[in-house]
Motif scaffolding. Structure first.
Motif, PDB file in Angstrom:
ATOM      1  N   ASP A   4       2.686  -0.006   3.860  1.00 25.84           N
ATOM      2  CA  ASP A   4       1.386   0.213   4.510  1.00 25.84           C
ATOM      3  C   ASP A   4       0.957   1.677   4.356  1.00 25.84           C
ATOM      4  O   ASP A   4      -0.234   1.977   4.133  1.00 25.84           O
ATOM      5  N   ARG A  27      -2.437   2.995   2.443  1.00 26.48           N
ATOM      6  CA  ARG A  27      -3.385   3.868   3.130  1.00 26.48           C
ATOM      7  C   ARG A  27      -3.616   5.153   2.337  1.00 26.48           C
ATOM      8  O   ARG A  27      -4.765   5.592   2.143  1.00 26.48           O
ATOM      9  N   PHE A  43      -5.475  -2.745   2.561  1.00 26.49           N
ATOM     10  CA  PHE A  43      -6.018  -1.634   3.349  1.00 26.49           C
ATOM     11  C   PHE A  43      -7.358  -1.263   2.723  1.00 26.49           C
ATOM     12  O   PHE A  43      -7.443  -0.968   1.520  1.00 26.49           O
TER      13      PHE A  43
END
Length: 440
Positions: free
Chosen positions: A39, A43, A112
């Motif tokens: 993650d 990002r 994302f």
């Protein structure tokens, strides 16, 4: 299955179970950590492209590498796709700002997305790839334990063998013994877990040794005692064959009958002694009236007592119950009253008392014979012991009494009788009901 193999299998099972648990825990931990790491990568990649005006061809080439597990897509604010890092059959067709899971044709993507003034940037990665990477990482963390498991198994095998070596040594020492080797086992350098077993075996060997020595002594003594009456019977038979007159033949027949009776009594006493030796199988105990046993014993000995002019007097009006072997108790009382009648002078009286004193059954036999000096009262319970060479009997009567008394957990004592002879007192355990003694 040997203890060593059981120990090794148990340890291996514990190691495998530990590896599985550790692998599961590691998998979940690594999965959580990789999720957070992936993650973070998504990002950072999306944010790095947010302030970039256009993606240069030099940068677009590496981003389009199919070996990469993520895909970058860019849309205009009106939803027109202006860039995709590489073609894919099923890419997310919409963007959810921030982190999200998007299902496209049965495949879940982790995305994302970030929005600028004129475009929307999305970085996506298949969840399946994340899980596969996490599983590989977990396997790498558990693999050393799986590789070292065989070495641990060998170590456990060697350690168990070294630990059980004292037990194997004891087993080997016992295995090398024969039926004549009853010496104690060695007790040096024994672990605390094995020492009680060895001590118990040594105790058993000692009891067996004592039992065998007693049996050998019994057989030797019995053979010696039987030799004399059998020799006498042979001589009496030879005399009977040589007799010519009827009177001599009758006298020889009487002597032969007395010898046969004596030999038969000796054999009977030997059998009684053998049946009451320690460890010999016996009849189960039952509730027995000791007064009734005394009456039966006196009745069985009465003919012999009358032939010697001896009278019996029994003091036992009420039942006195004990737990015991009825036949063995009958032998005990018969031996006592027979000895009393045998050694009492003609016209004497033998008193037999059965009572309950302080809740315990007692049997007292008093005679008017010569008695036994205090110095000899311990030895008369030995087998084949006679106080003098001219004393009649086999020397087994009191020995049989002693064995029966020990078997019933009772005690026997010799003392001076009020009649001037010997008192034999047998004290049993507690009775069911107290009784009062009165003259019969």
């Amino acid at each position: 299955m040997s203890l060593r193999l059981r120990l090794v299998l148990a340890m291996l099972a514990m190691l495998v179970a530990s590896a599985l648990v550790m692998g599961l825990v590691a998998y979940r931990n690594v999965l959580g950590e990789t999720e957070a790491l992936f993650d973070y990568q998504l990002r950072q990649m999306a944010l790095s492209l947010r302030d970039q005006g256009e993606i240069a061809s030099a940068q677009a080439g590496p981003l389009a590498d199919e070996s990469l597990d993520f895909v970058i897509q860019i849309w205009t604010v009106d939803g027109r796709s202006i860039y995709a890092s590489r073609p894919h059959a099923a890419l997310p067709a919409r963007a959810l700002l921030g982190l999200a899971n998007v299902d496209v044709r049965g495949q879940v993507w982790r995305t994302f997305s970030v929005a600028t003034r004129d475009r929307v940037i999305q970085v996506a990665q298949p969840l399946q790839i994340r899980h596969r990477l996490a599983a590989r990482a977990a396997l790498r963390s558990v693999l050393p334990l799986l590789l070292v498991t065989p070495l641990l198994a060998l170590g456990v095998w060697w350690l168990s063998g070294a630990t059980l070596a004292p037990l194997a040594r004891v087993a080997g020492e016992v295995r090398r013994r024969d039926e004549q080797s009853l010496a104690a086992l060695g007790t040096d350098d024994l672990p605390n877990d094995i020492a009680p077993l060895v001590h118990a075996l040594n105790g058993l060997l000692q009891r067996l040794r004592e039992s065998l020595e007693g049996q050998r002594a019994f057989v030797a003594d019995a053979a010696h005692e039987l030799r004399s009456p059998l020799t006498a019977l042979k001589l009496q038979l030879a005399v009977l064959r040589r007799t010519a007159s009827a009177d001599e033949r009758a006298a020889a027949l009487d002597a032969l009958g007395v010898g046969i009776e004596r030999a038969g009594r000796l054999v009977e006493q030997l059998l009684q002694l053998a049946r009451n030796e320690p460890g010999a199988p016996g009849a189960p105990f039952e509730r027995v009236d000791l007064a009734e046993v005394a009456r039966d014993a006196i009745a069985a000995t009465l003919a012999f007592a009358v032939s010697r002019g001896v009278e019996f007097e029994l003091f036992a009006d009420a039942p006195v119950h004990v737990d015991g072997d009825r036949a063995a108790l009958g032998v005990l009382v018969r031996n006592l009253v027979d000895n009393a009648a045998r050694y009492s002078p003609a016209g004497a009286r033998v008193e037999v008392r059965v009572a309950s004193a302080d809740g315990a059954a007692t049997l007292d036999v008093d005679d008017a014979g010569p008695g036994i000096p205090a110095a000899d009262r311990e030895r008369v319970f030995d087998r084949f012991y006679r106080r003098s060479a001219d004393q009649t009997g086999s020397g087994l009567g009191l020995a049989i009494v002693q064995r029966i008394v020990e078997r019933h957990g009772a005690t026997v004592q010799l003392g001076d009788a009020p009649l001037g002879g010997l008192r034999v007192s047998v004290r049993f355990g507690r009775t069911l009901e107290p009784v009062s003694a009165a003259s019969a």
